[in-house]
Each structure stands twice: as C-alpha cells, then as structure tokens.
Design a protein around this motif. Sequence first.
Motif, PDB file in Angstrom:
ATOM      1  N   VAL A  80    -126.106  11.234 -68.207  1.00  0.00           N
ATOM      2  CA  VAL A  80    -125.119  11.653 -67.207  1.00  0.00           C
ATOM      3  C   VAL A  80    -125.435  13.071 -66.754  1.00  0.00           C
ATOM      4  O   VAL A  80    -125.566  13.977 -67.580  1.00  0.00           O
ATOM      5  CB  VAL A  80    -123.681  11.591 -67.761  1.00  0.00           C
ATOM      6  N   LEU A  81    -125.569  13.240 -65.454  1.00  0.00           N
ATOM      7  CA  LEU A  81    -125.692  14.556 -64.853  1.00  0.00           C
ATOM      8  C   LEU A  81    -124.323  14.938 -64.302  1.00  0.00           C
ATOM      9  O   LEU A  81    -123.772  14.238 -63.437  1.00  0.00           O
ATOM     10  CB  LEU A  81    -126.721  14.552 -63.723  1.00  0.00           C
ATOM     11  N   ILE A  82    -123.766  16.021 -64.809  1.00  0.00           N
ATOM     12  CA  ILE A  82    -122.495  16.539 -64.309  1.00  0.00           C
ATOM     13  C   ILE A  82    -122.798  17.671 -63.348  1.00  0.00           C
ATOM     14  O   ILE A  82    -123.497  18.630 -63.701  1.00  0.00           O
ATOM     15  CB  ILE A  82    -121.595  17.040 -65.458  1.00  0.00           C
ATOM     16  N   VAL A  83    -122.276  17.573 -62.148  1.00  0.00           N
ATOM     17  CA  VAL A  83    -122.455  18.615 -61.141  1.00  0.00           C
ATOM     18  C   VAL A  83    -121.142  19.359 -61.005  1.00  0.00           C
ATOM     19  O   VAL A  83    -120.148  18.799 -60.547  1.00  0.00           O
ATOM     20  CB  VAL A  83    -122.884  18.017 -59.785  1.00  0.00           C
ATOM     21  N   GLY A  84    -121.128  20.624 -61.425  1.00  0.00           N
ATOM     22  CA  GLY A  84    -119.917  21.431 -61.359  1.00  0.00           C
ATOM     23  C   GLY A  84    -119.453  21.862 -62.732  1.00  0.00           C
ATOM     24  O   GLY A  84    -119.215  21.021 -63.610  1.00  0.00           O
ATOM     25  N   GLY A  85    -119.343  23.184 -62.905  1.00  0.00           N
ATOM     26  CA  GLY A  85    -118.999  23.739 -64.218  1.00  0.00           C
ATOM     27  C   GLY A  85    -117.613  24.338 -64.286  1.00  0.00           C
ATOM     28  O   GLY A  85    -117.393  25.308 -65.018  1.00  0.00           O
ATOM     29  N   GLY A  86    -116.637  23.761 -63.560  1.00  0.00           N
ATOM     30  CA  GLY A  86    -115.246  24.167 -63.696  1.00  0.00           C
ATOM     31  C   GLY A  86    -114.584  23.425 -64.842  1.00  0.00           C
ATOM     32  O   GLY A  86    -115.252  22.746 -65.642  1.00  0.00           O
ATOM     33  N   PRO A  87    -113.253  23.485 -64.949  1.00  0.00           N
ATOM     34  CA  PRO A  87    -112.571  22.837 -66.071  1.00  0.00           C
ATOM     35  C   PRO A  87    -112.823  21.341 -66.161  1.00  0.00           C
ATOM     36  O   PRO A  87    -112.922  20.789 -67.261  1.00  0.00           O
ATOM     37  CB  PRO A  87    -111.092  23.135 -65.795  1.00  0.00           C
ATOM     38  N   VAL A  88    -112.940  20.656 -65.019  1.00  0.00           N
ATOM     39  CA  VAL A  88    -113.117  19.204 -65.059  1.00  0.00           C
ATOM     40  C   VAL A  88    -114.518  18.852 -65.559  1.00  0.00           C
ATOM     41  O   VAL A  88    -114.687  18.001 -66.439  1.00  0.00           O
ATOM     42  CB  VAL A  88    -112.857  18.592 -63.672  1.00  0.00           C
TER      43      VAL A  88
ATOM     44  N   VAL B  29    -123.120  10.668 -75.753  1.00  0.00           N
ATOM     45  CA  VAL B  29    -123.830  10.479 -74.493  1.00  0.00           C
ATOM     46  C   VAL B  29    -124.635  11.736 -74.182  1.00  0.00           C
ATOM     47  O   VAL B  29    -124.141  12.858 -74.305  1.00  0.00           O
ATOM     48  CB  VAL B  29    -122.826  10.201 -73.348  1.00  0.00           C
ATOM     49  N   ARG B  30    -125.899  11.553 -73.768  1.00  0.00           N
ATOM     50  CA  ARG B  30    -126.726  12.696 -73.382  1.00  0.00           C
ATOM     51  C   ARG B  30    -126.291  13.198 -72.005  1.00  0.00           C
ATOM     52  O   ARG B  30    -126.244  12.429 -71.036  1.00  0.00           O
ATOM     53  CB  ARG B  30    -128.205  12.302 -73.351  1.00  0.00           C
ATOM     54  N   VAL B  31    -125.995  14.489 -71.940  1.00  0.00           N
ATOM     55  CA  VAL B  31    -125.405  15.081 -70.747  1.00  0.00           C
ATOM     56  C   VAL B  31    -126.171  16.339 -70.365  1.00  0.00           C
ATOM     57  O   VAL B  31    -126.612  17.111 -71.227  1.00  0.00           O
ATOM     58  CB  VAL B  31    -123.921  15.458 -71.000  1.00  0.00           C
ATOM     59  N   LEU B  32    -126.314  16.553 -69.067  1.00  0.00           N
ATOM     60  CA  LEU B  32    -126.764  17.832 -68.519  1.00  0.00           C
ATOM     61  C   LEU B  32    -125.752  18.240 -67.468  1.00  0.00           C
ATOM     62  O   LEU B  32    -125.404  17.447 -66.594  1.00  0.00           O
ATOM     63  CB  LEU B  32    -128.149  17.715 -67.888  1.00  0.00           C
ATOM     64  N   LEU B  33    -125.273  19.470 -67.555  1.00  0.00           N
ATOM     65  CA  LEU B  33    -124.343  20.005 -66.563  1.00  0.00           C
ATOM     66  C   LEU B  33    -125.032  21.111 -65.787  1.00  0.00           C
ATOM     67  O   LEU B  33    -125.649  22.009 -66.389  1.00  0.00           O
ATOM     68  CB  LEU B  33    -123.074  20.539 -67.225  1.00  0.00           C
ATOM     69  N   VAL B  34    -124.937  21.058 -64.457  1.00  0.00           N
ATOM     70  CA  VAL B  34    -125.484  22.119 -63.609  1.00  0.00           C
ATOM     71  C   VAL B  34    -124.356  22.706 -62.769  1.00  0.00           C
ATOM     72  O   VAL B  34    -123.467  21.986 -62.298  1.00  0.00           O
ATOM     73  CB  VAL B  34    -126.630  21.613 -62.707  1.00  0.00           C
TER      74      VAL B  34
ATOM     75  N   LYS C  69    -115.336   5.122 -70.425  1.00  0.00           N
ATOM     76  CA  LYS C  69    -115.914   3.986 -69.694  1.00  0.00           C
ATOM     77  C   LYS C  69    -117.417   4.187 -69.497  1.00  0.00           C
ATOM     78  O   LYS C  69    -118.205   3.244 -69.674  1.00  0.00           O
ATOM     79  CB  LYS C  69    -115.190   3.820 -68.361  1.00  0.00           C
ATOM     80  N   LEU C  70    -117.809   5.404 -69.130  1.00  0.00           N
ATOM     81  CA  LEU C  70    -119.236   5.699 -69.032  1.00  0.00           C
ATOM     82  C   LEU C  70    -119.928   5.464 -70.377  1.00  0.00           C
ATOM     83  O   LEU C  70    -121.013   4.873 -70.444  1.00  0.00           O
ATOM     84  CB  LEU C  70    -119.451   7.138 -68.582  1.00  0.00           C
ATOM     85  N   ALA C  71    -119.298   5.933 -71.445  1.00  0.00           N
ATOM     86  CA  ALA C  71    -119.889   5.763 -72.773  1.00  0.00           C
ATOM     87  C   ALA C  71    -120.047   4.284 -73.109  1.00  0.00           C
ATOM     88  O   ALA C  71    -121.078   3.855 -73.653  1.00  0.00           O
ATOM     89  CB  ALA C  71    -119.027   6.459 -73.823  1.00  0.00           C
ATOM     90  N   GLY C  72    -119.039   3.487 -72.791  1.00  0.00           N
ATOM     91  CA  GLY C  72    -119.122   2.066 -73.087  1.00  0.00           C
ATOM     92  C   GLY C  72    -120.258   1.377 -72.356  1.00  0.00           C
ATOM     93  O   GLY C  72    -120.984   0.558 -72.939  1.00  0.00           O
TER      94      GLY C  72
END
Length: 531
Positions: free
Chosen positions: A17-25, A38-43, A322-325
């Motif tokens: 999962v690539l997360i775009v956005g480093g605010g609270p959400v 889950v392997r995650v990268l946040l930018v 749900k993503l994890a599942g």
Amino acid sequence: MAVQNFDMPLANVDTEVLIVGGGPVGLTARALLERWGVRVLLVEKHRRLSPFPRSRLVNVRSMEIFRQLGLATRITAAAFAPEYGRIRFRDTLYDRDFATAAMVGINAPVPESPVLGVVTSQDRLEPTLLAAADAPVRFGVELIDLTEETDSVVALLVDRDNGDETRVRARYVLAADGANSTVRQLRGIDTMGPGALGGVTTVVFDADLNRWCARQPAGVYFTAHGSFLPLYPEGGWAWFAPTPEDPARADWPGLVSRALGPSAEVRAEVLRVQHWVMNAFVAERLHHGRILLAGDAAHAIPIIGGLGMNAGVADAHNLCWKLAGVLHGWAGPSLLETYETERHPVADRTLRQAVANTQLLLQVQNRRRDQLQGAEAAPDRIELPWSEEYFAQLGLVLGVAYDSDAVLNDDGTPPEPPDSGTDYVPTAEPGHRMPHLWLRPNSSTLDTFGERFTLLTPDPARWERQAIAAAPWPLGVEALPREHIDFCDLRPHGALLVRPDGHIAARWRDHPPSDAALHHALTAITGSTSP
C-alpha cells in the motif's frame, strides 16, 4: 520509531500500500495497516509535518480508535483539560459570554464510551501518530503521475529537493492528500457540493490573554472579529478570520490586536500565518480500481463542529482491515467495494451536518448583531438555537450504521441511519457500532476489536467449536456477561459477530443454526472464495 526508515532510497520500491499524504488520516492508516502486517510506504510532499494547529478536536470515536492503537493516553496527556471542551460567544474576547455551549463527549465523560475526546492541535497530534508505526515515510516527495495496471498501480514520484524521479509499484494506493488531492485529480474524480466557501487565514501568535480567559476556558471563543483558539496547555493562540484582499501587505500583529478589541491593550507577537480555502464537497467516488480516497481527499468538511479530520480517521478505520484482508488472502476484492458503499453516505451526512453547524453559528452571530444595532441595550445573554449537544453531532459520531455486503442483517432490513446527528441510541443491531459495555473492570467491549473479528457470546464454549473451524479468518471469542444479553437482544446461546472496525457484522439470537453458520457468514461478509 525507526528514523532510518524515513530516509530510505526509493529506487525500485515495491510495496503493498502506498499512502499519499502525511496528515492525521494518512498517518492513522499507516499505523493501522502496520498492525495488520501490511507493507506500507507513506509519501508527503511537504518537507515536514505541518507547524499549524489546523484541526482542533479529537472526538470520542477517534479516541476509541486511538485507544485501540495504544495512543489515547499519550494524546490526552498533551491535550487540554476537559473544561476546555466548551465554546464561548463574545462580542470581543475581553467581553463576557453572551452564549456558551458544551462539547458533549469532550467536556465530561459520556456513558456511551470508555474514552473522552479532547481539544488539541493537529501539530501536537501528528508527531504522536508518526511515532506509532515504523513503516517508512518520505517527506518532500510528491506524487506526479499514476498508472493503473492489472494487479498493481505504478506511481511516479519526484523528490522536491533534487528533482529525482522514482517509480513505486503498489498493490493499492490510499489517497489521503487533502482537499486539493493530486490523486483525485489524476483519476478525474469529480466532487459534489458547494465547493469553495471562502478564504480563511490562520494567525498563530503569542499574547497574554489570561485575564479574559483563564477563569472561563474554552476550545474556541467566537467573536464578531474572528475566532480565537488556545493552542497548547502551556500557551500560544491562533486567530481565524476571513483572508483580506491583500494578505501580503497586511499588518498581522495590528489586525490581531484590533480583533482582540480596543480595550484589550494587548500587542500580539505573530509567529506564523497561513492562508487557506474552506471547502465543502464530497468526491463522487471513493474507490477507483486500486485507488481509494480517504479524509479531505474524499470529503472536504467545513471546520465548524470539528467533524472533518474525525471523519477521515473513521475512513481509515473502515478501510484498513479490508485492505489487509484482501492482501492477506482471507477476503475477496469485492470487500473493498463496501468501503465506498459504507463511507460515502456518512460523508454526505457529515457535510450536511457541518453546513448546518455553520448556519447555526451564523444565526447566533446575526442575532447578536441585530441586538447590538437595536435601539435598546443588548441583553447579557441570548438563547442558542441548538441543544447542549454541541451542534447536535453525538449521534453522527457514534450512531453510524452501515448497510453493505459486509453486513448480514437479521431480517434483510437495512439499518436505519440517524436522521441527524442529534441523538445517539446504543443498539446491537447489525451494521451499527458495537455499543460500549463493560465486560469486566476497565475492559470494554470496544477493547476486544481491532486486529480480528470477534464473537461476543454468553456461551463461549459452544461457539469455540465454530471459531476453530473458521480458518483462515482472524477470529477471537469473548465472553459476554449475561447481564448484557437482553440489551443485545440475545438468548443464552446467541452471539454477535463484530468486525475489526467495531461494527456488528451479524447476529445469531440463539445457538448457531448449523455447524457451518459462522464459516458461511464470514465467507459472505468478506467476499471470500475460501471453501
């Protein structure tokens, strides 16, 4: 916190999962997904966390989620005391209140939850969320393009310091990149709603205002000259006001001092100034192939009532299990379709409530203006056009009910969503948030959820056999004290199946109808093809 991860090279990166956005959400989603393995990268395109207070309220539901992440105590320790969970209306900051209202669930405990919401500043919350996970984060990295493939998404990123471009392949992209979401624009997802409501300026300043505020604390002081907000328990203030026509030439210390009132005789030391646009819209879609929108990217909510960030945290809570599942193989891709089915109606209701909050606020201010302009002396108090349930939102916060394929209703009848956010009536009907009930001292039903499905039953032994046969789903069985079975509309051998996000997925009022009842239910709820 593994700081070394934050500076990892991005060349040839694959992630789930690539997360775009480093605010609270985005940061909440990162912590939740890491809990699920889950392997995650946040930018995040900005070079650091925001130094501005921005969102100010962490409501009861968000604190329940942060309690599951083990963060509630830390967040509360850095926040204001409960007595700041109040709004006050004044002609100027140094005048007496002409109206005031409590923030329910913030100013005092409510029996419907084991936690208390808090007044805090987003720049205090975000470092806590950042430290809650070790998954890699890259600041100063901007998404500039996306290409969807059959089983992945390829994101083109650029380093804003050196211009280096990198491609990252992810199974899914979670867009939490704000109201002006690049991801949403790249996918051509339109929005619905009023749109831009106007420009707002936030001025962060220091000043000694204790003589007018120390004995009457509040999270927000609404005045005719803008809103004043205490920032941190140890000091600091922010002023919110419409952006002037020529902000570059504005005398911000003078403007803040004049807004405080002619009798204040206080000179503000301005530290930071931020101009922004208050938006009001909901994205037409929250799910586009392997791309999912959350937070302000999915719904920009006006700030009155403090609903926006909290709705985004609830988005992440709904989506991440749900993503994890799907990624771990115990759910089918169709489960992700229930994210939009469940959260889009909530976004619509939240936007309507925030607009109503704004109208209520304007009613108070307009009524007071009329009084001050009248021939007779203005009264000391005016009656507020709402109840003590701060802007009528407790039902919206705790009363969310989902109707989707991830919920098996008792009789095929969908759950009734709240008509408004005014009242919250706890219920154990499928689709609703499982009510807070004490299982034992200091242990709530809500403490049993988070990283698995949970069976709550007064007869654990009978259901344990079903649970053992429920592989591959993560599942636990918890004893429900018999004192709660009437409230949950159960008989002595019944059970509630609760999803990882705390919403009731199914209910068997009595013993399981067959040895495979639980297996069949989980197969249907998760869209799984497991035998």
